[in-house]
Scaffold this motif. Structure first.
Motif, PDB file in Angstrom:
ATOM      1  N   THR A  15      25.077  12.412  43.220  1.00 22.52           N
ATOM      2  CA  THR A  15      23.951  12.219  44.126  1.00 22.52           C
ATOM      3  C   THR A  15      23.235  13.508  44.461  1.00 22.52           C
ATOM      4  N   CYS A  16      23.841  14.649  44.146  1.00 21.54           N
ATOM      5  CA  CYS A  16      23.166  15.911  44.435  1.00 21.54           C
ATOM      6  C   CYS A  16      23.665  16.972  43.481  1.00 21.54           C
ATOM      7  N   ALA A  17      22.814  17.907  43.140  1.00 23.30           N
ATOM      8  CA  ALA A  17      23.179  18.992  42.239  1.00 23.30           C
ATOM      9  C   ALA A  17      23.969  20.039  42.998  1.00 23.30           C
ATOM     10  N   ALA A  18      24.825  20.767  42.254  1.00 17.25           N
ATOM     11  CA  ALA A  18      25.685  21.747  42.909  1.00 17.25           C
ATOM     12  C   ALA A  18      24.885  22.804  43.650  1.00 17.25           C
ATOM     13  N   LEU A  19      23.783  23.241  43.062  1.00 18.83           N
ATOM     14  CA  LEU A  19      23.039  24.332  43.678  1.00 18.83           C
ATOM     15  C   LEU A  19      22.250  23.888  44.894  1.00 18.83           C
ATOM     16  N   ALA A  20      22.201  22.588  45.149  1.00 21.84           N
ATOM     17  CA  ALA A  20      21.561  22.120  46.372  1.00 21.84           C
ATOM     18  C   ALA A  20      22.502  22.258  47.564  1.00 21.84           C
ATOM     19  N   GLN A  21      23.753  22.629  47.319  1.00 13.74           N
ATOM     20  CA  GLN A  21      24.727  22.778  48.379  1.00 13.74           C
ATOM     21  C   GLN A  21      24.823  24.251  48.771  1.00 13.74           C
ATOM     22  N   ASP A  22      25.373  24.496  49.965  1.00 13.83           N
ATOM     23  CA  ASP A  22      25.533  25.867  50.436  1.00 13.83           C
ATOM     24  C   ASP A  22      26.605  26.602  49.639  1.00 13.83           C
ATOM     25  N   THR A  23      27.614  25.879  49.183  1.00 17.73           N
ATOM     26  CA  THR A  23      28.754  26.491  48.505  1.00 17.73           C
ATOM     27  C   THR A  23      29.046  25.764  47.205  1.00 17.73           C
ATOM     28  N   VAL A  24      29.318  26.531  46.146  1.00 17.30           N
ATOM     29  CA  VAL A  24      29.743  25.959  44.876  1.00 17.30           C
ATOM     30  C   VAL A  24      31.265  25.850  44.916  1.00 17.30           C
ATOM     31  N   ARG A  25      31.758  24.639  44.786  1.00 18.96           N
ATOM     32  CA  ARG A  25      33.195  24.385  44.894  1.00 18.96           C
ATOM     33  C   ARG A  25      33.818  24.446  43.503  1.00 18.96           C
ATOM     34  N   MET A  26      34.782  25.346  43.329  1.00 21.68           N
ATOM     35  CA  MET A  26      35.417  25.602  42.039  1.00 21.68           C
ATOM     36  C   MET A  26      36.829  25.019  42.060  1.00 21.68           C
ATOM     37  N   ALA A  27      37.132  24.183  41.079  1.00 20.43           N
ATOM     38  CA  ALA A  27      38.445  23.534  41.033  1.00 20.43           C
ATOM     39  C   ALA A  27      39.320  24.144  39.949  1.00 20.43           C
ATOM     40  N   THR A  28      40.589  24.297  40.272  1.00 19.26           N
ATOM     41  CA  THR A  28      41.591  24.724  39.305  1.00 19.26           C
ATOM     42  C   THR A  28      42.874  23.952  39.584  1.00 19.26           C
ATOM     43  N   GLU A  29      43.805  24.014  38.632  1.00 26.69           N
ATOM     44  CA  GLU A  29      45.060  23.281  38.826  1.00 26.69           C
ATOM     45  C   GLU A  29      46.038  24.044  39.701  1.00 26.69           C
ATOM     46  N   GLY A  30      46.123  25.355  39.501  1.00 26.53           N
ATOM     47  CA  GLY A  30      47.058  26.161  40.274  1.00 26.53           C
ATOM     48  C   GLY A  30      48.488  26.049  39.828  1.00 26.53           C
ATOM     49  N   ALA A  31      48.702  25.614  38.578  1.00 25.66           N
ATOM     50  CA  ALA A  31      50.075  25.376  38.111  1.00 25.66           C
ATOM     51  C   ALA A  31      50.249  25.725  36.641  1.00 25.66           C
ATOM     52  N   TYR A  32      49.409  26.614  36.106  1.00 24.39           N
ATOM     53  CA  TYR A  32      49.476  26.897  34.670  1.00 24.39           C
ATOM     54  C   TYR A  32      49.279  28.389  34.404  1.00 24.39           C
ATOM     55  N   PRO A  33      50.237  29.226  34.846  1.00 27.79           N
ATOM     56  CA  PRO A  33      50.102  30.664  34.626  1.00 27.79           C
ATOM     57  C   PRO A  33      50.136  31.021  33.135  1.00 27.79           C
ATOM     58  N   PRO A  34      49.437  32.075  32.728  1.00 29.27           N
ATOM     59  CA  PRO A  34      48.641  32.982  33.567  1.00 29.27           C
ATOM     60  C   PRO A  34      47.184  32.568  33.742  1.00 29.27           C
ATOM     61  N   TYR A  35      46.832  31.357  33.302  1.00 31.40           N
ATOM     62  CA  TYR A  35      45.458  30.897  33.509  1.00 31.40           C
ATOM     63  C   TYR A  35      45.173  30.693  34.994  1.00 31.40           C
ATOM     64  N   ASN A  36      46.065  29.969  35.674  1.00 31.20           N
ATOM     65  CA  ASN A  36      45.882  29.719  37.104  1.00 31.20           C
ATOM     66  C   ASN A  36      47.226  29.387  37.730  1.00 31.20           C
ATOM     67  N   PHE A  37      47.448  29.898  38.929  1.00 28.15           N
ATOM     68  CA  PHE A  37      48.703  29.651  39.632  1.00 28.15           C
ATOM     69  C   PHE A  37      48.528  30.040  41.098  1.00 28.15           C
ATOM     70  N   ILE A  38      49.512  29.704  41.908  1.00 27.72           N
ATOM     71  CA  ILE A  38      49.521  30.091  43.315  1.00 27.72           C
ATOM     72  C   ILE A  38      50.408  31.331  43.454  1.00 27.72           C
ATOM     73  N   ASN A  39      49.845  32.423  43.947  1.00 29.67           N
ATOM     74  CA  ASN A  39      50.608  33.673  44.024  1.00 29.67           C
ATOM     75  C   ASN A  39      51.434  33.745  45.310  1.00 29.67           C
ATOM     76  N   ASP A  40      52.089  34.895  45.509  1.00 38.18           N
ATOM     77  CA  ASP A  40      52.986  35.044  46.657  1.00 38.18           C
ATOM     78  C   ASP A  40      52.250  35.000  47.990  1.00 38.18           C
ATOM     79  N   ALA A  41      50.949  35.253  47.961  1.00 31.98           N
ATOM     80  CA  ALA A  41      50.143  35.171  49.181  1.00 31.98           C
ATOM     81  C   ALA A  41      49.609  33.765  49.410  1.00 31.98           C
ATOM     82  N   ASN A  42      50.087  32.811  48.591  1.00 33.15           N
ATOM     83  CA  ASN A  42      49.666  31.404  48.672  1.00 33.15           C
ATOM     84  C   ASN A  42      48.184  31.252  48.372  1.00 33.15           C
ATOM     85  N   GLU A  43      47.683  32.077  47.447  1.00 33.37           N
ATOM     86  CA  GLU A  43      46.296  32.016  47.014  1.00 33.37           C
ATOM     87  C   GLU A  43      46.243  31.732  45.523  1.00 33.37           C
TER      88      GLU A  43
END
Length: 239
Positions: A15-43
């Motif tokens: 219903t709306c384009a991403a750039l019409a929003q204030d923030t671009v929301r980026m999704a990742t899995e957070g479970a496939y190192p070293p591509y993406n994971f949750i580090n010791d700082a919980n980030e």
């Protein structure tokens, strides 16, 4: 990286384009190192996150990160729950029928079999993560496929004897095999996919243009090569 097989998934209208929003929301899995994971700082951390943050800085986008399970990561993009996927996602013809992609920011990562001894992968029991092109490849070989929801579960299945081997991205398996004396790579690597890109809704053409421009500049000034070397020192950045 893993290629989600879309099957009968339908592209939901946005219903709306991403750039019409204030923030671009980026999704990742957070479970496939070293591509993406949750580090010791919980980030969230990893190559995908470093690439995404650099793109947002160069494109002057206000971005935020969310995590999403792999099996629903594309449906939640097309339904508008976020605006981009950076999750080690390989560019495939099947996906491209439903979503769009930027240019690749990582070359095709070889898939590899790993097990605890010599195995005939063409007739063995093989683990793969649900909904990946590795799972489809195993099924096509005639081996017995056992699917698991997460990549860690596929490795655990090998260790506890549920399966004979696992097929996954070599970049994911390499540090696991190197640290476990009972595990070893089996046979030759398997090349699947067309490289890793950012998944976007088909309607978000302006966002794609901005991200592609940022990626091009990162390739030209060496920043992408620097980030690749940080997480994958053995991969040639000139792809």
């Amino acid at each position: 990286m893993r290629n989600l097989l879309l099957g009968t998934a339908m592209l939901a209208a946005s219903t709306c384009a991403a750039l019409a929003q204030d923030t671009v929301r980026m999704a990742t899995e957070g479970a496939y190192p070293p591509y993406n994971f949750i580090n010791d700082a919980n980030e969230v951390d990893g190559l995908d996150i470093d690439v995404g943050n650099e793109i947002c800085a160069r494109a002057e986008l206000d971005c935020t990160w969310v995590t999403n399970d792999w099996d629903s990561i594309i449906p939640n993009l097309v339904s508008g729950n976020y605006d981009a996927i950076l999750a080690g996602m390989s560019i495939t013809d099947q996906r491209d029928e439903v979503i769009d992609f930027t240019q690749a920011y990582f070359p095709p990562d070889p898939s590899a079999y790993a097990g605890m001894g010599d195995v005939d992968v063409g007739s063995a029991v093989i683990a793969a993560q649900t909904g990946t092109i590795q799972a489809a490849h195993v099924a096509e070989t005639g081996a017995t496929l056992v699917e698991f929801a997460t990549p860690d579960e596929t490795v655990a299945a090998v260790r506890n004897g549920e399966v004979d081997a696992v097929l996954a991205d070599k970049g994911f398996l390499a540090p696991i095999v190197s640290e476990d004396p009972d595990l070893e790579f089996i046979g030759e690597d398997v090349i699947l996919g067309k490289g890793i890109g950012i998944g976007l809704r088909e309607s978000d053409t302006e966002l794609k243009e901005k991200m592609d421009a940022a990626l091009t500049s990162m390739k030209e000034d060496g920043k992408l090569a620097e980030l690749m070397a940080k997480w994958f020192p053995d991969v040639d950045p000139n792809f």
